[in-house]
Scaffold this motif. Structure first.
Motif: not given
Length: 515
Positions: A73-74, A109-110, A224-227, A381-382
């Motif tokens: 994903x990064x 950061x990501x 910065x968050x995934x949920x 979404x990210x």
């Protein structure tokens, strides 16, 4: 929980201790996520005897697949541009980007946001001696030391943010509010477990500097968050399969010695076990203790005096038969490892080819798109979530630099773009069926500004010609790749042919535009 109030009856350390408790409770989950990403998970063995045997031999073979969902994903999260319609604002954005090396900082950061599920971007104004903001510092902070506490009545509103860290023999903490920053410290070698352990942390020359007031109206920390409210590591679903892989790999490596040098045995008849006529020289020196002569060699691992080679003759005395124990079949370990990798790919919605590139051989672009669909949705979404925070961070920074109401746009490199023959054939079919040119190209994964630049001054016939050329080029690249796989042509020749063709097309396009 609300931020600390001015009421003297309320303990001024209430927010501090609440934030410390929140950090302490969340820390094990973040540590676990880091352990799995780094591949330092110890193997788990139900059998205690087997565990001791492997530990005694210091067997440690890392085979870390758990980090793949994070990296996959990064690698797709790339900010294409952060812009503003105002030239002066654009210059400031460029200055902020360069001053803070955000091409590197954002990537880190990501990745950390994927690794932990949460990552924080600090945005702190730097003032000169006259109190004027001269620049803005942006940098990543770990969720292991920073945590935003959200209001219970509105989980989208930040009540306050705590940052706690170790500074030699001291513990330090800062609380960020919308209108101030509070600075706290413990005494030397204090654990900081009690509220009484924490003291104001003023500068020596200014006892009141432990509180820094400001009129920002917001906190300089961006989540910065995934949920929501807090994220989940991208590889959380990989923990179980990784445990199985680690155990299988460690056990497999424990059997490799037996595959290279099988354990042997010799069966004897009771009546023929007398080997007293053998001389010590018949075995390696030291295999015959003085008090054990005639009882056979010791189990030293070097029992045999038999030499393999042309013309050698083996004389076996007193043995009925000899043989060896078969080592464990490698497939017993490798097949379950493959299964767990596939399970990891499915659970984390990561394409299998990112774990095993060989799995993508002889597959079509359409099958790639089908496999990538959940993965691409996750990336988009990210981009939405991270893009919102990046936008807020730059708006905050620009306001501190004197732009009262900055207009900022964050654009991403598309999560998916058409590059295969099938993909461009689909674009052709859409346009031929009446789908607007701009819409068809944007659905192919290209940014709006790219499409607008391509379409500027281009009529339908020219656009169709360009799409046809791209489709033909993609088809040729696919066929040349298949020819290279069959050995008909070398990969270097394929690269040369395609590079020459692309150069010719670019030269032709330039000539047409200039003409």
């Amino acid at each position: 929980m609300e931020a600390a109030l001015d009421d003297e009856a309320i303990d001024p350390r209430a927010d501090l201790m609440y934030g410390i408790d929140e950090l302490r409770e969340a820390r094990p989950g973040y540590d676990q996520a880091q352990t799995y990403y780094d591949g330092k998970v110890p193997e788990v063995f139900v059998n205690a005897r087997l565990r001791r045997a492997l530990q005694a031999n210091n067997i440690d073979f890392d085979l870390n697949f758990a980090k793949t969902p994070v990296n996959a994903i990064t690698n797709r999260l790339k900010i294409a541009s952060i812009t503003s319609p105002d030239d002066a604002t654009n210059k400031l954005i460029s200055q902020i980007w360069q001053d803070n090396q955000l091409n590197l900082e954002m990537k880190n950061l990501f990745r950390r946001a994927g690794e932990f599920g949460d990552a924080y971007l600090m945005v702190l104004p730097v003032e000169d001696d006259n109190g004027a903001v001269v620049r803005v510092e942006m940098f990543y902070n770990s969720p292991q030391t920073v945590r935003i506490i959200y209001a219970e009545d509105n989980p989208r509103r930040k009540a306050f943010t705590i940052k706690r860290w170790c500074d030699g023999p001291y513990l330090r903490a800062e609380l960020y509010y919308d209108d101030r920053t509070e600075r706290w410290t413990t005494g030397k070698n204090s654990k900081g477990d009690r509220a009484a352990d924490w003291l104001h942390w003023p500068a020596d020359e200014d006892p009141e500097s432990w509180v820094i007031e400001h009129d920002w109206g917001e906190q300089p920390v961006f989540h910065f968050r995934t949920d929501r409210p807090y994220g989940v590591p991208e590889h959380f679903g990989a923990y179980g399969p990784q445990n199985a892989i680690t155990k299988l790999q460690a056990t497999h490596m424990g059997t490799v010695d037996y595959q290279g040098a099988p354990q042997r045995y010799a069966l004897t008849e009771t009546a023929t076990t007398d080997t007293s006529d053998l001389e010590p020289g018949d075995f390696n020196d030291g295999d015959w203790p003085e008090d054990d002569r005639g009882t056979g060699p010791r189990d030293s691992g070097e029992d045999s005096s038999l030499k393999a080679g042309p013309g050698e003759m083996w004389l076996l005395r007193g043995y009925k038969s000899v043989g060896q124990f078969d080592a464990a079949n490698p497939d017993v370990f490798l097949d379950p490892i493959t299964f767990n990798v596939k399970a990891m790919a499915q659970i984390t919605e990561t394409p299998l080819r990112m774990f095993d590139p060989q799995s993508s051989a002889q597959r079509s672009g359409v099958s790639y798109q089908e496999e990538d669909s959940p993965f691409v949705s996750k990336i988009e979404d990210r981009q939405t979530g991270y893009g919102s925070e990046a936008h807020a961070a730059f708006v905050f920074a620009l306001r501190r630099l004197g732009i009262p109401d900055p207009v900022v746009t964050v654009d991403w490199v598309p999560a998916r773009s058409v590059s295969s023959a099938e993909g461009w054939a689909t674009v052709q079919a859409k346009i031929a069926s009446g789908v607007p040119r701009r819409q068809a190209l944007m659905e192919a994964g290209y940014r709006a500004e790219q499409v607008d630049a391509w379409l500027a001054g281009t009529d339908d016939a020219e656009l169709q010609r360009r799409v046809d050329v791209l489709a033909s080029l993609a088809d040729s690249a696919q066929k040349l790749g298949a020819a290279a796989a069959l050995g008909v042509i070398t990969s270097e020749q394929v690269t040369g042919l395609l590079a020459g063709t692309i150069d010719d097309l670019e030269a032709l396009a330039t000539a047409q535009e200039e003409g």
